[in-house]
Design an enzyme around this catalytic site. Structure first.
Site, short mmCIF file in Angstrom:
data_model
loop_
_atom_site.label_atom_id
_atom_site.label_comp_id
_atom_site.label_asym_id
_atom_site.label_seq_id
_atom_site.Cartn_x
_atom_site.Cartn_y
_atom_site.Cartn_z
N LYS A 180 18.72 24.45 10.45
CA LYS A 180 17.64 25.02 9.63
C LYS A 180 16.33 24.41 10.11
CE LYS A 180 15.13 24.32 6.32
NZ LYS A 180 13.80 24.84 6.74
N GLY A 233 13.05 14.19 8.32
CA GLY A 233 11.89 14.66 7.57
C GLY A 233 11.36 13.57 6.67
N SER A 234 10.77 13.98 5.57
CA SER A 234 10.11 13.01 4.70
C SER A 234 11.13 12.20 3.88
CB SER A 234 9.17 13.74 3.75
OG SER A 234 9.89 14.65 2.94
N THR A 235 10.74 11.00 3.52
CA THR A 235 11.61 10.14 2.73
C THR A 235 11.89 10.78 1.37
OG1 THR A 235 10.95 8.17 3.91
CG2 THR A 235 11.75 7.84 1.67
N GLU A 236 10.90 11.44 0.82
CA GLU A 236 11.07 12.07 -0.49
C GLU A 236 12.18 13.14 -0.45
OE1 GLU A 236 7.50 13.94 -1.78
OE2 GLU A 236 8.53 14.84 -3.49
N GLY A 238 14.45 13.39 1.83
CA GLY A 238 15.70 12.68 2.18
C GLY A 238 16.41 12.15 0.95
N GLU A 255 16.99 10.56 9.00
CA GLU A 255 15.95 9.96 9.86
C GLU A 255 14.64 10.30 9.18
OE1 GLU A 255 13.14 9.54 12.00
OE2 GLU A 255 13.89 10.86 13.60
N CYS A 289 7.28 10.43 13.64
CA CYS A 289 7.84 9.57 12.58
C CYS A 289 7.66 8.10 12.95
CB CYS A 289 9.29 9.90 12.32
SG CYS A 289 10.30 10.00 13.80
N GLU A 390 2.76 7.05 4.60
CA GLU A 390 2.84 7.78 5.87
C GLU A 390 1.86 8.95 5.81
OE1 GLU A 390 6.44 10.11 6.79
OE2 GLU A 390 6.31 9.23 8.79
P1 NDP Z 1 9.93 17.84 4.72
O1 NDP Z 1 10.70 16.60 4.65
O2 NDP Z 1 9.60 18.56 3.48
O3 NDP Z 1 10.65 18.91 5.68
C1 NDP Z 1 11.57 18.61 6.69
C2 NDP Z 1 12.66 19.67 6.72
O4 NDP Z 1 13.39 19.65 5.49
C3 NDP Z 1 12.15 21.10 6.85
O5 NDP Z 1 13.07 21.87 7.58
C4 NDP Z 1 12.09 21.54 5.40
O6 NDP Z 1 12.10 22.94 5.25
C5 NDP Z 1 13.35 20.93 4.86
N1 NDP Z 1 13.37 20.75 3.42
C6 NDP Z 1 12.32 20.59 2.58
N2 NDP Z 1 12.76 20.47 1.31
C7 NDP Z 1 14.11 20.55 1.36
C8 NDP Z 1 15.13 20.49 0.37
N3 NDP Z 1 14.85 20.32 -0.92
N4 NDP Z 1 16.42 20.61 0.76
C9 NDP Z 1 16.73 20.78 2.05
N5 NDP Z 1 15.80 20.85 3.03
C10 NDP Z 1 14.51 20.73 2.69
O7 NDP Z 1 8.63 17.54 5.49
P2 NDP Z 1 7.27 18.40 5.46
O8 NDP Z 1 7.40 19.34 6.54
O9 NDP Z 1 6.96 18.99 4.16
O10 NDP Z 1 6.21 17.26 5.71
C11 NDP Z 1 5.78 16.44 4.64
C12 NDP Z 1 5.68 15.02 5.06
O11 NDP Z 1 6.96 14.57 5.49
C13 NDP Z 1 4.79 14.79 6.28
O12 NDP Z 1 3.47 14.72 5.94
C14 NDP Z 1 5.36 13.51 6.79
O13 NDP Z 1 4.82 12.43 6.07
C15 NDP Z 1 6.82 13.61 6.51
N6 NDP Z 1 7.60 14.05 7.69
C16 NDP Z 1 8.31 13.13 8.37
C17 NDP Z 1 9.00 13.48 9.49
C18 NDP Z 1 9.78 12.51 10.25
O14 NDP Z 1 10.12 12.76 11.41
N7 NDP Z 1 10.13 11.38 9.70
C19 NDP Z 1 8.99 14.85 9.99
C20 NDP Z 1 8.24 15.77 9.18
C21 NDP Z 1 7.58 15.35 8.08
P3 NDP Z 1 10.70 23.72 5.07
O15 NDP Z 1 9.92 23.48 6.29
O16 NDP Z 1 11.11 25.12 4.96
O17 NDP Z 1 10.06 23.17 3.84
#
Ligand code: NDP
Length: 487
Positions: A180, A233-236, A238, A255, A289, A390
């Site tokens: 996804k 993705g984001s810690t929140e 995660g 991660e 990240c 972050e």
């Molecule tokens: P998210 O963590 O929201 O998104 C990462 C992935 O998770 C996307 O594919 C997203 O889909 C998906 N996702 C979001 N919500 C859910 C859920 N409830 N259940 C399952 N999958 C979900 O990151 P954002 O893109 O919103 O970025 C926000 C912040 O996160 C950034 O500003 C940064 O601080 C951090 N981030 C950290 C990363 C890292 O590598 N550590 C990478 C990206 C972001 P969709 O795009 O459709 O919302």
């Protein structure tokens, strides 16, 4: 364009075919450099997720479940080759969708993704159990088996590369994978799906489901037919995934975010360190990240050193990421730009001193596109928001430290633990700091180096599990102990 270079259809890849979404929905993906719509992509809903999970389970029971390691290795190798063959079109797609420069996508990230497929084509041979001669009345051994159906949920900062970090080891382990991609950047994952098909993956083994995080993403996390979620993705989000996955006790690796310290001692090669500190935060517009977003500089050189980094930041040429002269493209979306600029305001209002950037670059591209000047704050103190959270954009917070112990304490003063950098000519100091920092990766006199063989992942709230290396394979395998009674 040759037929090989024609983009993959903007549909869902399910069970070996390109399908419109059962949800009936689609969404636009835009070019952050000029805000134009690139194309429209089908949007998976929970029925699509269900269909894909069924196809993946069927694939695991079919020929894919019976492949030898060598056969999987051959397909992975071919996928790596196809990435090289399609490098020009893939890197253009990645650049259009993300705003990263063509140099970064074409010369660094896509070749690295190919190297990862090639690495796991060989590493597949390392999957094996152990024979344990622990008792005379039984023959005991372990088998390593694929964990099953994997949902790979990936972010927008390195869409193809971070998908490859999950897809390649999962396929090597013999799993079926559903990717996804992030809503902002779905296009290159579709290309990866096509590469998998062209390399000979059977239907259902690699499926691509663009869709929303809270809809398609969450449907994957909750689905009882998914055995593992591999998330970046984001810690929140995660934490949310971890809570939801508990319902079915599926395996989870995370991660997540970081606020990585980059520590510069007075005895470092200051020119190399300044260049390193600049790249540590501003590579890929700070959307990394592991970005070295907290620059900790020894007090005696602090002022001069920060001035060097700020000067580099002021010289950055922003522009169309396809142009050779461009050093930095736009941030990924309007939303991300607003979030970054919000942090800049927060930094100013909490008393940090702006020494470079700090604004949207409206002079670029006639004001179209989400360009933010690389920003450096000095006089940052540990309790300020920009020192703790972050930002995920081109914003550097610089702090000072007194001595080695102070550097370690400040470096570790974060909820995160993804990566860190240390710059010094003193080998003993380098070793001491590298051991004392609570981070999954420590670079000494370097930053942002990656290798397919070297595990990468977080301590603390940066997550758990490891990507890359043989360690990543472990995350896609279960261990089974077998007893043969010899009495
Ligand atoms: P998210 O963590 O929201 O998104 C990462 C992935 O998770 C996307 O594919 C997203 O889909 C998906 N996702 C979001 N919500 C859910 C859920 N409830 N259940 C399952 N999958 C979900 O990151 P954002 O893109 O919103 O970025 C926000 C912040 O996160 C950034 O500003 C940064 O601080 C951090 N981030 C950290 C990363 C890292 O590598 N550590 C990478 C990206 C972001 P969709 O795009 O459709 O919302």
């Amino acid at each position: 364009m040759t037929s090989m270079e024609r983009p993959a259809p903007g549909r869902l890849l399910i069970d070996g075919g390109w399908r419109e979404a059962l949800s009936g929905k689609s969404f636009d993906t835009t070019n952050p450099a000029d805000e134009s719509v690139i194309t429209s992509v089908a949007e998976a809903g929970s029925d699509d997720v269900d269909l894909a999970v069924q196809a993946a389970r069927k694939a695991m029971l079919g020929p894919w479940g019976k492949t030898t390691a060598a056969e999987r290795g051959k397909i992975l190798w071919r996928m790596g080759d196809l990435i090289h063959e399609r490098l020009a079109s893939l890197s253009l797609i990645e650049t259009l969708d993300t705003g990263k420069t063509l140099f970064d996508s074409g010369k660094i990230e896509l070749p690295m993704a190919a190297a990862i497929f090639h690495y796991y084509a060989g590493a597949v041979a390392a999957v094996g159990g152990r024979t344990l001669a622990s008792r005379p009345d039984a023959f005991t051994f372990t088998l390593r088996e694929p964990v099953g159906v994997v949902a790979a949920i990936v972010p927008w900062n390195f869409p193809f590369l971070l998908a490859s970090w999950k897809v390649a080891p999962a396929l090597a382990a013999g799993c079926a994978v559903i990717v996804k991609p992030a809503s902002q950047t779905p296009l290159s994952a579709l290309e990866m799906g096509r590469i998998g098909l062209d390399a000979g993956l059977p239907p259902g083994v690699l499926q691509i489901l663009p869709g929303g995080g809270s809809s398609a993403g969450m449907a994957l996390v909750r689905h009882p037919g998914v055995d593992k979620v591999a998330f970046t993705g984001s810690t929140e989000v995660g934490k949310n995934i971890l809570r939801e996955a508990a319902g079915t006790m599926k395996r989870v690796t995370l991660e997540l975010g970081g606020k990585s310290p980059n520590i510069v001692f007075a005895d470092a090669d200051l020119e190399a360190a300044a260049k390193g500190a600049f790249n540590a935060i501003f590579y890929n517009k700070g959307e990394v990240c592991a970005a070295g977003s907290r620059l900790l500089v020894e007090r005696s050189i602090h002022e001069e050193f920060v001035a060097r980094v700020a000067e580099r930041a002021e010289q950055v040429v922003l522009g169309d990421p396809r142009e050779k002269s461009t050093r930095m493209g736009p941030v990924v979306s309007a939303q991300q730009m607003e979030a970054v600029l919000g942090y800049v305001e927060r930094g100013k209002s909490e008393g940090a001193r702006l020494v470079a950037g700090g604004r949207r670059a409206l002079e670029v591209n006639g004001g179209k596109g989400y360009f933010v000047r690389p920003t450096v704050f000095d006089g940052v103190t540990p309790e300020m928001t920009i020192a703790r959270e972050e930002i995920f954009g081109p914003v550097l917070a610089t702090l000072e430290f007194a001595d080695l112990d102070d550097a370690i304490a400040r470096g570790n003063a974060t909820i995160y633990g993804l990566a860190a950098g240390v710059w010094t000519r003193d080998v003993t100091k380098a070793h001491r700091v590298a051991r004392a920092l609570k981070a999954g990766t420590v670079w000494v006199n370097a930053y942002n180096l990656y290798d397919p063989a070297l595990p990468f992942g977080g301590f603390k709230q940066s997550g758990f599990g490891r990507e890359l290396g043989l360690e990543a394979l472990d995350g896609y395998l279960e261990t089974k102990s077998v007893w043969l009674n010899l009495v």
